[in-house]
Design an enzyme around this catalytic site. Structure first.
Site, PDB file in Angstrom:
ATOM      1  N   SER A 159       0.847  -1.198   0.000  1.00 22.38           N
ATOM      2  CA  SER A 159       0.000   0.000   0.000  1.00 22.38           C
ATOM      3  C   SER A 159       0.886   1.253   0.000  1.00 22.38           C
ATOM      4  O   SER A 159       1.747   1.376  -0.865  1.00 22.38           O
ATOM      5  CB  SER A 159      -0.939  -0.045   1.208  1.00 22.38           C
ATOM      6  OG  SER A 159      -1.996   0.869   1.066  1.00 22.38           O
ATOM      7  N   ARG A 187     -11.922   7.054   9.261  1.00 25.89           N
ATOM      8  CA  ARG A 187     -11.436   5.682   9.295  1.00 25.89           C
ATOM      9  C   ARG A 187     -12.475   4.704   8.754  1.00 25.89           C
ATOM     10  O   ARG A 187     -12.147   3.756   8.034  1.00 25.89           O
ATOM     11  CB  ARG A 187     -11.057   5.318  10.731  1.00 25.89           C
ATOM     12  CG  ARG A 187     -10.647   3.879  10.953  1.00 25.89           C
ATOM     13  CD  ARG A 187      -9.380   3.506  10.222  1.00 25.89           C
ATOM     14  NE  ARG A 187      -8.841   2.234  10.678  1.00 25.89           N
ATOM     15  CZ  ARG A 187      -7.784   1.641  10.151  1.00 25.89           C
ATOM     16  NH1 ARG A 187      -7.125   2.232   9.154  1.00 25.89           N
ATOM     17  NH2 ARG A 187      -7.349   0.502  10.604  1.00 25.89           N
ATOM     18  N   ASP A 205      -8.545  -6.664  -4.752  1.00 27.84           N
ATOM     19  CA  ASP A 205      -8.173  -5.323  -4.281  1.00 27.84           C
ATOM     20  C   ASP A 205      -8.720  -4.289  -5.248  1.00 27.84           C
ATOM     21  O   ASP A 205      -8.259  -4.190  -6.386  1.00 27.84           O
ATOM     22  CB  ASP A 205      -6.644  -5.225  -4.196  1.00 27.84           C
ATOM     23  CG  ASP A 205      -6.160  -3.893  -3.631  1.00 27.84           C
ATOM     24  OD1 ASP A 205      -6.975  -2.964  -3.441  1.00 27.84           O
ATOM     25  OD2 ASP A 205      -4.942  -3.797  -3.357  1.00 27.84           O
ATOM     26  N   HIS A 237      -7.974  -5.192  -0.467  1.00 22.33           N
ATOM     27  CA  HIS A 237      -6.676  -4.536  -0.301  1.00 22.33           C
ATOM     28  C   HIS A 237      -5.924  -5.056   0.928  1.00 22.33           C
ATOM     29  O   HIS A 237      -4.702  -5.188   0.917  1.00 22.33           O
ATOM     30  CB  HIS A 237      -6.896  -3.029  -0.188  1.00 22.33           C
ATOM     31  CG  HIS A 237      -5.636  -2.252  -0.021  1.00 22.33           C
ATOM     32  ND1 HIS A 237      -4.655  -2.218  -0.981  1.00 22.33           N
ATOM     33  CD2 HIS A 237      -5.182  -1.477   0.997  1.00 22.33           C
ATOM     34  CE1 HIS A 237      -3.645  -1.448  -0.570  1.00 22.33           C
ATOM     35  NE2 HIS A 237      -3.946  -1.002   0.630  1.00 22.33           N
ATOM     36  N   ASP A 238      -6.650  -5.328   1.991  1.00 27.00           N
ATOM     37  CA  ASP A 238      -6.010  -5.771   3.230  1.00 27.00           C
ATOM     38  C   ASP A 238      -5.335  -7.138   3.113  1.00 27.00           C
ATOM     39  O   ASP A 238      -4.680  -7.583   4.062  1.00 27.00           O
ATOM     40  CB  ASP A 238      -7.040  -5.820   4.370  1.00 27.00           C
ATOM     41  CG  ASP A 238      -7.044  -4.523   5.175  1.00 27.00           C
ATOM     42  OD1 ASP A 238      -6.225  -3.632   4.884  1.00 27.00           O
ATOM     43  OD2 ASP A 238      -7.880  -4.412   6.103  1.00 27.00           O
TER      44      ASP A 238
END
Lengths: 366, 366
Positions: A148, A218, A314, A347-348
């Site tokens: 990232s 967040r 992602d 993405h994580d």
């Protein structure tokens, strides 16, 4: 926000740090963690670069949350990034809030910078990292590795300081922030700035911090870190501690409860102004624009072997983003390997249990 | 929020409105607009259902913004929904803020409902629409038509009141809100509720409204209405009125400026509590769950012809969502046509210039 509990080593850079904005930061403090032992030849160092809300606590319990480090599964003795062989170092990026100089730090006038802190770039973060390596006497890295925003730093290092690393491993990342990427970050910034407790960034010591705005920021960002299918698999429409919807505004659904928790818990370990500055640095990131508008130009002097990894689910930094980097590297005949891994977590995925990732990382580091 | 400028006709329903929550709304006011002439046989009526932030101003200038109605290009004499032939009616959904009963309306005690307004569902919106049609003496519709949340109403009407329409045209919609859909809505709700001006929803008449929170909610949602490619095409990384990034937190990028404008302008025409209630209704929408957990059951008694339309770049309500509805209709042998249209605008395609959409709409309405 982060408290003073952090026990990371840190040092003050010997020289002032020039920034892309034209400003100069004096007395820059860099907090870091190291794992493994630096060889006498200083040729076994791996620089790990953390993501937006990450920090230097890669493989030790986090001093605020008590949770394992963010890449504990990847870094350690006998692990894919093997600290029996490599000296691994990770710094808290400048602009952040875990010990390195950032908006919560004291300016030369003795007051916190707040919004007087200069706007920084990914390249500025890299400059600070290299300055720390200079203090260690580490010239050429065995590798720079990041996912990232960490991957952005890895690419920036390879492009701008090509003699400083033998290998570049960039995971789930991009060479430029897209309009959609910028848009999501702008929502987060507006949420923070809309919080009256933000007080134009001068909230330090007032006893009022923009936690509500930071939590909303967040939450919005967190959705982009997960895949739609992953959210459906993990939560679907399952209810939270109830048999039927409540016809109210409590968290009926597990996904609501989860997001609220992610937002609230984040505020205990992160500074809202740091969130503003680091998202801005990411939005400014466009490696092609830095190099005459052509991405291949950025890598014209590259002296490293590259490995790019993307994840099929992602949608924040896609396989297409990774391919753009690979094509630019191909255009300058740089040695590059590329793999799109299949993992359900969006993405994580780069932080989670993806055994294929472990194998690629271990193999590439040699 | 919406002011009292609205000049739509409205009427008070003759009967109390029973709600899915078990509560009952008395003296329900419904604001609406009509276009064209109702035939003596009352068999040429088309009910249009608006989306989350839409309203009844389909094909006339909006009384607050002065802009053309949201489907002005689709509805009018000689247009795909031809008001020379059809009597088109669109009501402001209950819970909204353009004249129909919602959280800003006065409760029986003479004070605004605020958060005392009952939580409503998509089916409740449909009940109110049908009650209005009853007042007009309209039994069976020629068609019910809607996009996004409007499509949810169209599907709900067909499933729950199968004798009330001959045709169902559902565009860019879904039969259930996914975890990701709920997550985005929850971010918006938390942004509103985090605004101190929200005051637990009791802000009416205080001179302070949660405009900042509502703007952030709108910004987050707006990203989901556009495709990544569309954002890149429309904005890319182009700068706003400057030659280089400003190393600050003003809107450097056009996409930031655009989003800020979208957020701010929205607050002049929409009520934050209505945003809470309507997003909740959408999150609760799961047509299968309403009918024993099997979507096909929802359509077991359907007496309509169906047409489903999706857009290839819509990542909010995807082609896969539309296909789920089509498969359920197939399972009960209901007549259904389905088309995925190619358009670059993402979810918002149903509101924009997509000639293929015009042709499908016109063709299906017969």
């Amino acid at each position: 926000m982060a408290t003073a509990l952090d026990t990371s080593p840190s040092l003050t850079l010997s020289n002032a740090l020039p920034l892309d904005s034209g400003q100069v930061l004096e007395n820059v403090q860099i907090a870091y963690q190291t794992y493994g032992t630096l060889a006498p030849e200083k040729d076994n160092a791996i620089l790990l670069c953390h993501a937006l809300t990450g920090d230097q606590h890669v493989a030790n319990p986090h001093p605020i949350t008590g949770k394992p480090g963010w890449w504990d599964r990847m870094v350690g003795p006998g692990k894919p990034i093997d600290t029996d062989r490599f000296f691994v170092i990770c710094t808290n990026v400048i602009g952040s809030c875990m010990g390195s100089t950032g908006p919560a730090s004291l300016a030369p006038d003795g007051e916190p910078y707040g919004m007087r802190f200069p706007v920084i770039t990914i390249r500025d973060m890299v400059r600070a990292e290299l300055a720390l390596l200079d203090e260690f006497g580490i010239g050429r890295l065995h590798a720079v590795v990041g996912g990232s925003m960490g991957g952005m730093q890895a690419l920036s290092l390879a492009a701008n300081f090509p003699d400083r690393t033998a290998r570049v491993l960039a995971i789930a990342t991009t060479a430029r922030h897209s309009a959609q990427n910028i848009a999501f970050h702008e929502v987060g910034r507006q949420a923070i700035m809309a919080d009256p407790n933000w007080q134009d960034g001068a909230y330090y010591g007032t006893g009022k911090e923009p936690d509500s705005g930071l939590a909303v920021a967040r939450m919005a960002a967190h959705i982009t870190y997960l895949s739609e299918a992953g959210l459906t698999h993990k939560f679907g429409r399952r209810l939270q501690d109830r048999q039927a919807v409540g016809f109210g505004f409590d968290a009926d659904f597990q996904v609501e409860s989860y997001l609220r928790y992610q937002g609230l818990s984040f505020t205990s370990r992160f500074d809202a102004n740091s969130y503003l500055y680091i998202t801005r640095a990411m939005d400014y990131f466009d490696l092609a624009e830095e190099h005459g508008g052509r991405l291949a130009n950025a890598f014209a002097k590259a002296q490293s072997r590259f490995c790019l990894i993307s994840f099929d689910t992602d949608w924040l930094y896609t396989t297409s983003d990774a391919r753009n980097v690979v094509h630019a590297l191909n255009a300058v005949a740089a040695p590059v390997s590329f793999v799109e891994l299949s993992a359900p977590y969006g993405h994580d995925s780069f932080l989670l249990d993806v055994p294929a990732l472990d194998r690629v990382v271990e193999g590439f580091l040699g």
